[in-house]
Design a protein around this motif. Structure first.
Motif, short mmCIF file in Angstrom:
data_model
loop_
_atom_site.label_atom_id
_atom_site.label_comp_id
_atom_site.label_asym_id
_atom_site.label_seq_id
_atom_site.Cartn_x
_atom_site.Cartn_y
_atom_site.Cartn_z
N ALA A 39 0.90 -1.18 -0.03
CA ALA A 39 0.06 0.05 0.01
C ALA A 39 0.83 1.20 0.13
CB ALA A 39 -0.74 0.00 1.31
N ALA A 40 1.99 1.25 0.72
CA ALA A 40 2.69 2.42 0.94
C ALA A 40 3.75 2.75 -0.36
CB ALA A 40 3.89 2.03 2.02
N ALA A 41 3.68 1.51 -1.26
CA ALA A 41 4.46 1.63 -2.35
C ALA A 41 3.46 1.87 -3.65
CB ALA A 41 5.26 0.22 -2.74
N GLY A 42 2.10 1.97 -3.26
CA GLY A 42 0.89 2.24 -4.34
C GLY A 42 0.44 1.01 -5.07
N LEU A 43 0.66 0.08 -4.58
CA LEU A 43 0.23 -1.34 -4.98
C LEU A 43 -1.24 -1.68 -4.49
CD1 LEU A 43 3.58 -3.33 -5.16
CD2 LEU A 43 2.33 -2.50 -7.04
N PRO A 44 -1.80 -2.58 -4.96
CA PRO A 44 -3.14 -2.90 -4.61
C PRO A 44 -2.72 -4.05 -3.70
CG PRO A 44 -2.84 -3.90 -6.70
CD PRO A 44 -1.78 -2.88 -6.57
N ALA A 45 -3.64 -4.31 -2.55
CA ALA A 45 -3.55 -5.23 -1.45
C ALA A 45 -3.63 -6.50 -2.17
CB ALA A 45 -4.65 -4.94 -0.49
N LEU A 46 -2.95 -7.38 -1.40
CA LEU A 46 -3.14 -9.03 -1.87
C LEU A 46 -4.36 -9.44 -1.53
CD1 LEU A 46 0.35 -10.40 -0.23
CD2 LEU A 46 -0.47 -10.22 -2.44
N VAL A 47 -4.92 -10.29 -2.26
CA VAL A 47 -6.36 -10.75 -2.33
C VAL A 47 -6.16 -12.31 -2.55
CG1 VAL A 47 -7.48 -8.79 -3.05
CG2 VAL A 47 -6.74 -10.45 -4.65
N PHE A 79 -1.83 -10.10 -6.50
CA PHE A 79 -2.05 -8.50 -6.72
C PHE A 79 -3.12 -8.64 -7.83
CE2 PHE A 79 2.42 -8.28 -5.01
CZ PHE A 79 2.12 -7.43 -3.87
N PRO A 80 -3.92 -7.86 -7.89
CA PRO A 80 -5.16 -8.17 -8.97
C PRO A 80 -4.44 -7.74 -10.14
CG PRO A 80 -5.97 -7.14 -6.90
CD PRO A 80 -4.48 -7.16 -6.76
N GLY A 81 -4.61 -8.93 -11.06
CA GLY A 81 -4.08 -8.52 -12.41
C GLY A 81 -2.60 -9.06 -12.51
N ALA A 82 -2.01 -9.43 -11.59
CA ALA A 82 -0.74 -9.98 -11.80
C ALA A 82 -0.44 -11.40 -12.38
CB ALA A 82 -0.16 -10.18 -10.43
N ALA A 83 0.53 -11.60 -12.94
CA ALA A 83 1.08 -12.87 -13.78
C ALA A 83 0.78 -14.07 -12.93
CB ALA A 83 2.01 -12.63 -14.78
N GLY A 84 1.38 -13.91 -11.80
CA GLY A 84 1.65 -15.08 -10.68
C GLY A 84 1.02 -14.89 -9.58
N THR A 85 1.41 -15.51 -8.48
CA THR A 85 0.87 -15.22 -7.20
C THR A 85 1.89 -15.29 -5.96
OG1 THR A 85 0.74 -17.76 -6.89
CG2 THR A 85 -1.04 -16.82 -7.85
N VAL A 86 1.26 -15.23 -4.91
CA VAL A 86 2.24 -15.08 -3.71
C VAL A 86 1.51 -16.15 -2.51
CG1 VAL A 86 3.03 -13.75 -1.69
CG2 VAL A 86 2.59 -12.72 -4.08
N GLY A 87 2.28 -17.30 -2.33
CA GLY A 87 1.93 -18.32 -1.34
C GLY A 87 2.55 -18.14 0.23
N PHE A 88 1.93 -18.68 0.93
CA PHE A 88 2.46 -18.78 2.39
C PHE A 88 2.39 -20.20 2.94
CE2 PHE A 88 1.38 -14.47 1.36
CZ PHE A 88 1.88 -13.68 1.91
#
Length: 334
Positions: free
Chosen positions: A221-229, A248-257
């Motif tokens: 958010a501080a960098a102007g990016l949308p929140a992770l969903v 990130f909405p519209g991203a080509a990949g994902t972020v996993g935990f």
């Protein structure tokens, strides 16, 4: 094939070697580990035989690990042989990526379907400190080579360690423009975690996944990016296993935990592990091991089948927050 807790077990992790071209701080002591003699390691034909037996019991997915699996001679031929075994639906690999540029085309042609690449920092100096011997540009070249070769999905595994002060947002941003699936893995107490010869694990270095999700979202958010969903079903990579995926909405990949400590997923465990010297481990955190090498060397498939079933029956309900194992991660195979 089900264990005594009713979990379907269809995934086998096979360590091909205890050797590695890195010396990562969370994986082994600085001086390395006492390497096994050549005769102790399962031969390529024995590994192939083991997978035949495992497939007859219901194993459908095989992941090749190490140490570093790509330093094992004959790995391409092994991938081809396993791919051809009836019942095996996919063969994947976890690697540090250094040898991928010269090997990935052969691996893809042999039947390797997907790859996980270990990378814990995007800072070159810190990368050298974590791996003790590696170069960041070599692993990045491995990621590029995997994508170019068409392996899918390509996952990037980052172990999160509080004292390393890693730039997690920079990792998450790797998913924006390319189909990379970044996964953050909580630091685990595997091996002689603390004390002389240990890998330095301490509970203060564990970053719970929920804290990390909040931190990345705030920095984004501080960098102007949308929140992770939460990632849509169509976005989640094949073989997504225990990870919880966001995007990130519209991203080509994902972020996993992946949260083996703060939100463990033992109730969904679907795997057995085999070490490079032919010991079947029911659980990563368990020191129980069952010797399948002797049966394989005797050519006794029925005995090998019995060892796998015995290990299956010994799978615990969960790891019960156990700290420390007799073997280090490089000796277990992750």
């Amino acid at each position: 094939m089900k264990d005594s807790h009713g979990r379907v077990i269809d995934y086998l992790r096979l360590s091909l070697t205890d050797r590695c071209n890195f010396r990562c701080v969370y994986c082994m002591p600085e001086d390395g580990v006492c390497q096994m003699d050549h005769g102790e390691i399962l031969r390529i034909e024995e590994i192939e035989r083991l997978v035949h037996v495992a497939a007859s019991l219901g194993i459908r997915s095989v992941r090749l690990t190490g140490g570093e699996p790509l330093v094992r001679k004959g790995v391409v031929d092994l991938v081809r042989a396993i791919t051809d075994i009836p019942g095996i639906e996919n063969v994947s690999m976890t690697t540090n990526g250094v040898l991928l540029p010269q090997m990935v085309d052969d691996l893809k042609a042999a039947g390797l379907s997907r790859v996980n690449i270990s990378l814990d920092t995007l800072d070159a100096e810190q990368f050298r400190a974590i791996t003790r011997v590696g170069r960041l540009e070599d692993t990045l070249a491995g990621i590029d080579a995997a994508l170019k070769a068409g392996l899918s999905p390509v996952k990037v595994n980052a172990v999160t360690v509080r004292s390393l002060n890693q730039d997690f947002l920079a990792f998450a941003k790797l998913s924006l423009d390319r189909p990379l699936h970044v996964r953050f893995i909580e630091y685990m107490p595997v091996g002689n975690a603390e004390g002389e010869g240990g890998t330095g694990w301490g509970v203060v270095d564990v970053i719970p996944s929920e804290e990390l999700i909040e931190r990345i979202s705030a920095e984004a958010a501080a960098a102007g990016l949308p929140a992770l969903v939460p990632a849509s079903r169509s976005s989640k990579p094949v073989g997504w296993g225990p990870a919880r995926y966001f995007e990130f909405p519209g991203a080509a990949g994902t972020v996993g935990f992946i949260s083996p400590l703060s939100r463990h997923f033992c109730g969904e465990c679907n795997r057995l592990r085999v070490t490079a010297d032919g010991k079947v481990r029911p659980c990563l955190f368990s020191d129980d091991e069952y010797d399948v090498r002797a049966a394989l060397r005797a050519g006794d498939d029925a005995a090998a089948r019995g060892v796998l079933l015995t290990a299956l029956g010994a799978k615990p309900d969960e790891h019960h927050d156990k700290v420390g194992t007799e073997r280090n991660m490089s000796q277990i195979g992750g």
